[in-house]
Design a protein around this motif. Structure first.
Motif, short mmCIF file in Angstrom:
data_model
loop_
_atom_site.label_atom_id
_atom_site.label_comp_id
_atom_site.label_asym_id
_atom_site.label_seq_id
_atom_site.Cartn_x
_atom_site.Cartn_y
_atom_site.Cartn_z
N ARG A 50 0.85 -1.22 0.00
CA ARG A 50 0.00 0.00 0.00
C ARG A 50 0.87 1.26 0.00
NH1 ARG A 50 -5.35 -2.02 -0.45
NH2 ARG A 50 -5.44 -3.97 0.69
N LYS A 51 1.92 1.25 0.81
CA LYS A 51 2.72 2.47 0.98
C LYS A 51 3.62 2.76 -0.22
CE LYS A 51 4.12 3.13 5.46
NZ LYS A 51 4.77 2.71 6.74
N LEU A 52 4.05 1.72 -0.89
CA LEU A 52 4.98 1.95 -2.01
C LEU A 52 4.26 2.21 -3.33
CD1 LEU A 52 7.74 -0.66 -1.08
CD2 LEU A 52 8.04 1.82 -1.24
N ASP A 107 21.51 12.82 -7.77
CA ASP A 107 20.13 13.19 -7.46
C ASP A 107 19.30 11.93 -7.18
OD1 ASP A 107 18.16 15.02 -7.07
OD2 ASP A 107 17.45 14.93 -9.14
N PHE A 108 18.40 12.01 -6.21
CA PHE A 108 17.54 10.86 -5.92
C PHE A 108 16.20 11.33 -5.37
CE2 PHE A 108 20.45 11.43 -2.28
CZ PHE A 108 19.55 11.75 -1.27
N PHE A 109 15.22 10.44 -5.45
CA PHE A 109 13.92 10.67 -4.82
C PHE A 109 13.96 9.97 -3.47
CE2 PHE A 109 9.42 9.07 -4.32
CZ PHE A 109 8.89 10.30 -3.93
N LEU A 110 13.75 10.74 -2.42
CA LEU A 110 13.90 10.20 -1.06
C LEU A 110 12.56 9.65 -0.55
CD1 LEU A 110 15.75 10.07 1.54
CD2 LEU A 110 14.57 12.15 2.22
N ILE A 111 12.57 8.41 -0.15
CA ILE A 111 11.41 7.83 0.54
C ILE A 111 11.84 7.68 2.00
CG2 ILE A 111 9.83 5.86 0.68
CD1 ILE A 111 10.27 5.34 -2.26
N PRO A 112 11.11 8.27 2.95
CA PRO A 112 11.59 8.25 4.34
C PRO A 112 11.55 6.86 4.98
CG PRO A 112 9.45 9.34 4.19
CD PRO A 112 9.86 9.00 2.78
N GLU A 113 12.12 6.77 6.15
CA GLU A 113 12.11 5.52 6.92
C GLU A 113 10.68 4.98 7.02
OE1 GLU A 113 14.19 4.42 11.05
OE2 GLU A 113 12.48 5.76 11.27
N GLY A 114 10.54 3.68 6.86
CA GLY A 114 9.21 3.08 6.96
C GLY A 114 8.33 3.41 5.76
N GLY A 115 8.84 4.19 4.82
CA GLY A 115 8.06 4.53 3.63
C GLY A 115 6.93 5.51 3.90
N SER A 116 6.94 6.16 5.08
CA SER A 116 5.79 6.98 5.47
C SER A 116 5.88 8.40 4.93
CB SER A 116 5.66 6.99 7.00
OG SER A 116 5.19 5.74 7.43
N ASN A 117 5.25 8.63 3.79
CA ASN A 117 5.11 9.98 3.25
C ASN A 117 3.67 10.14 2.75
OD1 ASN A 117 5.10 8.47 0.92
ND2 ASN A 117 7.06 9.22 0.15
N THR A 118 3.37 11.28 2.14
CA THR A 118 1.97 11.51 1.75
C THR A 118 1.53 10.56 0.63
OG1 THR A 118 2.70 13.33 0.38
CG2 THR A 118 1.83 13.91 2.51
N LEU A 119 2.46 10.14 -0.20
CA LEU A 119 2.10 9.18 -1.25
C LEU A 119 1.72 7.83 -0.62
CD1 LEU A 119 4.95 10.03 -3.79
CD2 LEU A 119 2.50 10.44 -4.14
N ALA A 120 2.38 7.50 0.47
CA ALA A 120 2.05 6.26 1.18
C ALA A 120 0.65 6.36 1.79
CB ALA A 120 3.08 6.00 2.28
N GLY A 173 2.67 6.08 9.14
CA GLY A 173 2.06 6.25 7.82
C GLY A 173 0.83 5.37 7.61
N THR A 174 0.87 4.17 8.13
CA THR A 174 -0.26 3.25 7.93
C THR A 174 -1.49 3.76 8.66
OG1 THR A 174 1.33 1.47 7.72
CG2 THR A 174 -0.96 0.83 8.13
N VAL A 186 1.29 11.33 12.95
CA VAL A 186 0.07 10.96 12.23
C VAL A 186 -0.66 12.22 11.76
CG1 VAL A 186 -2.20 9.84 12.44
CG2 VAL A 186 -0.16 8.75 13.40
N ARG A 187 -0.72 13.23 12.65
CA ARG A 187 -1.39 14.49 12.26
C ARG A 187 -0.71 15.15 11.08
NH1 ARG A 187 -1.23 15.23 17.96
NH2 ARG A 187 -3.21 14.50 18.80
N ARG A 188 0.63 15.09 11.08
CA ARG A 188 1.37 15.72 9.96
C ARG A 188 1.08 15.01 8.63
NH1 ARG A 188 5.54 16.69 13.85
NH2 ARG A 188 6.57 14.71 13.41
N LEU A 189 0.93 13.69 8.71
CA LEU A 189 0.73 12.92 7.47
C LEU A 189 -0.73 12.90 7.03
CD1 LEU A 189 3.07 9.92 8.33
CD2 LEU A 189 3.31 11.36 6.31
N ALA A 190 -1.65 13.07 7.99
CA ALA A 190 -3.08 12.98 7.67
C ALA A 190 -3.74 14.32 7.97
CB ALA A 190 -3.72 11.86 8.51
#
Ligand SMILES: Cc1ncc(COP(=O)(O)O)c(C=O)c1O
Length: 320
Positions: free
Chosen positions: A51-53, A145-158, A188-189, A219-223
Motif C-alpha cells: 500500500r505504501k509503495l 540526485d535521488f527521490f527520497l522515501i523516508p524511513e518506513g516509507g511513510s510519506n503523503t504518497l504512502a 504512515g499506515t 500521524v497528524r502531519r501525514l493525515a
C-alpha cells in the motif's frame, strides 16, 4: 504503466481477503472481529508496504526518476519491500542502513543485494541526523540526485495508498466497519487509515515503540484530515520497545497462530493482536462493534529472527 502490463503488481493483488475470527471471547463481548489479510497481498511486497509503495513507485515512473533512496534498519520490512519493487520495476535503488556493516549479510540484506540495490551503512549517530541538510547534501554528493522515501516509507504518497484499504474493507463487508486497528511504527499506515475513515468510524493504532510521544503528531502531519476524525494510539502494548518481546508475547503469538492458522511476527502484528484482544477483554469496544484488524505483513523478518533466536522460534516459521 497500464493495468495490462504484467509487471505492474499494484494494479493487481488487491483486494486482499478478509477473514472472520471466532473465539469465545468475541462471543462473550458481542463483538465481530475480521482480519484484513494484507500479509497475503504479494509474496515480496507484503502488507502495508504494498500500500505504501504503490504511489511512490507510480510517482517515480511518471517523473522518470532515475534513483530512489530510503532508510531503515538491517532487518526492516520496508527495506525488503523497497528492494523488491526496485527489482520488479527496474528502478535504481539505494538503502541507507542504520548500523555497522555485517560480516555475513542477514537474510533481509542478502535479498537487497540480490535485487541489485546499493547498500550504504551509517552509524546510529549519523542515522539520527538523517533529516539534516548537511547529511542529505553528503548523500547527494555520494549518490547524485535521488527521490527520497523516508524511513518506513511513510510519506503523503504512502498515505494515499493506505487510504484505499478503508474503502476496500467497506465494500467487502457490505457496509462500514466501526473500528479499524493497525500496528504503528512510523505512523504512515495509521495516517492512511485515518484519512479513509468515514463518520462514525474509529481507527485504533497499537504502538510498537517505547516512549514514542511524537507519534500522534506524526500521524497528524501525514493525515491533514485527522483533526476531524476519531482515532487514538494505544501505547500500552509495546513490550519494552521496538523489536523487544517477552515469553508472554511469544506464547500468545504461537497460540493465536495455532487457533486461527494466521501467521504473525513479534515486532508488529503479534503486539497488535495481543493489544486488541486485551482491549476487547477490558470492554474497550461497545457490544455489537464490527472491528477490522489489519494484518500488515512483516513475515519476512521471521527468517532473521529464527537465525538470531533459534530456540524461541524453532518450528514456528516452518509453516509461515
Ligand atoms: C509489518 C508492519 N506492520 C506495521 C508497521 C507499522 O507501519 P507504520 O510504520 O506505517 O506505522 C510496519 C512498519 O512499517 C510493518 O513493517
Amino acid at each position: 504503466m497500464s493495468g495490462s502490463d504484467r509487471r505492474d503488481i499494484f494494479s493487481t493483488h488487491a483486494p486482499t481477503p478478509i477473514q472472520k475470527l471466532s473465539f469465545p471471547l468475541l462471543e462473550e463481548k458481542k463483538v465481530s472481529l475480521y482480519v484484513k489479510r494484507d500479509d497475503l497481498i504479494h509474496p515480496l511486497v507484503s502488507g502495508n508496504k504494498w500500500r505504501k509503495l504503490k504511489y511512490n513507485v507510480y510517482h517515480a515512473l511518471e517523473y522518470d526518476i532515475g534513483r530512489l533512496l530510503t532508510f531503515g534498519g538491517a532487518y526492516s520490512n520496508h527495506i525488503h519491500a523497497f528492494a523488491a519493487v526496485c527489482s520488479l520495476y527496474s528502478l535504481d535503488g539505494v538503502v541507507v542502513i542504520r548500523g555497522e556493516p555485517y560480516e555475513k549479510l542477514n537474510p533481509t540484506l542478502q535479498y537487497v543485494k540480490d535485487c541489485g540495490v546499493h547498500i550504504q551503512y551509517i552509524s546510529r549517530e549519523q542515522y539520527r541526523k538523517r533529516d539534516s541538510v548537511q547529511f542529505l547534501d553528503a548523500l547527494k554528493k555520494k549518490w547524485g540526485d535521488f527521490f527520497l522515501i523516508p524511513e518506513g516509507g511513510s510519506n503523503t504518497l504512502a498515505v494515499t495508498g493506505v487510504k484505499e484499504l478503508v474503502s476496500e474493507v467497506e465494500t467487502q463487508l457490505n457496509g462500514k466497519p466501526d473500528v479499524i486497528v493497525s500496528a504503528v511504527g512510523s505512523g504512515g499506515t495509521l495516517a492512511g487509515i485515518v484519512e479513509g475513515l468515514n463518520k462514525g468510524q474509529t481507527a485504533v493504532g497499537i504502538s510498537v515503540l517505547k516512549g514514542a510521544e511524537d507519534l500522534e503528531n506524526r500521524v497528524r502531519r501525514l493525515a491533514p484530515g485527522a483533526i476531524q476524525k476519531s482515532w487514538l494510539i494505544n501505547h500500552d502494548y509495546c513490550f519494552g520497545g521496538y523489536a523487544r518481546f517477552s515469553d508472554e508475547l511469544i506464547v500468545f503469538m504461537k497460540n493465536f497462530s495455532a487457533d486461527t492458522a494466521i501467521p504473525l511476527e513479534p515486532i508488529y502484528t503479534a503486539k497488535m493482536f495481543f493489544g486488541l484482544l486485551d482491549m476487547i477483554s477490558n470492554d474497550r469496544f461497545d457490544p455489537g462493534s464490527i472491528i477490522v484488524a489489519l494484518h500488515s505483513g512483516g513475515l519476512q523478518a521471521m527468517q532473521g529472527l529464527e537465525e538470531r533466536y533459534p530456540q524461541t522460534f524453532l518450528g514456528y516459521t516452518s509453516w509461515t
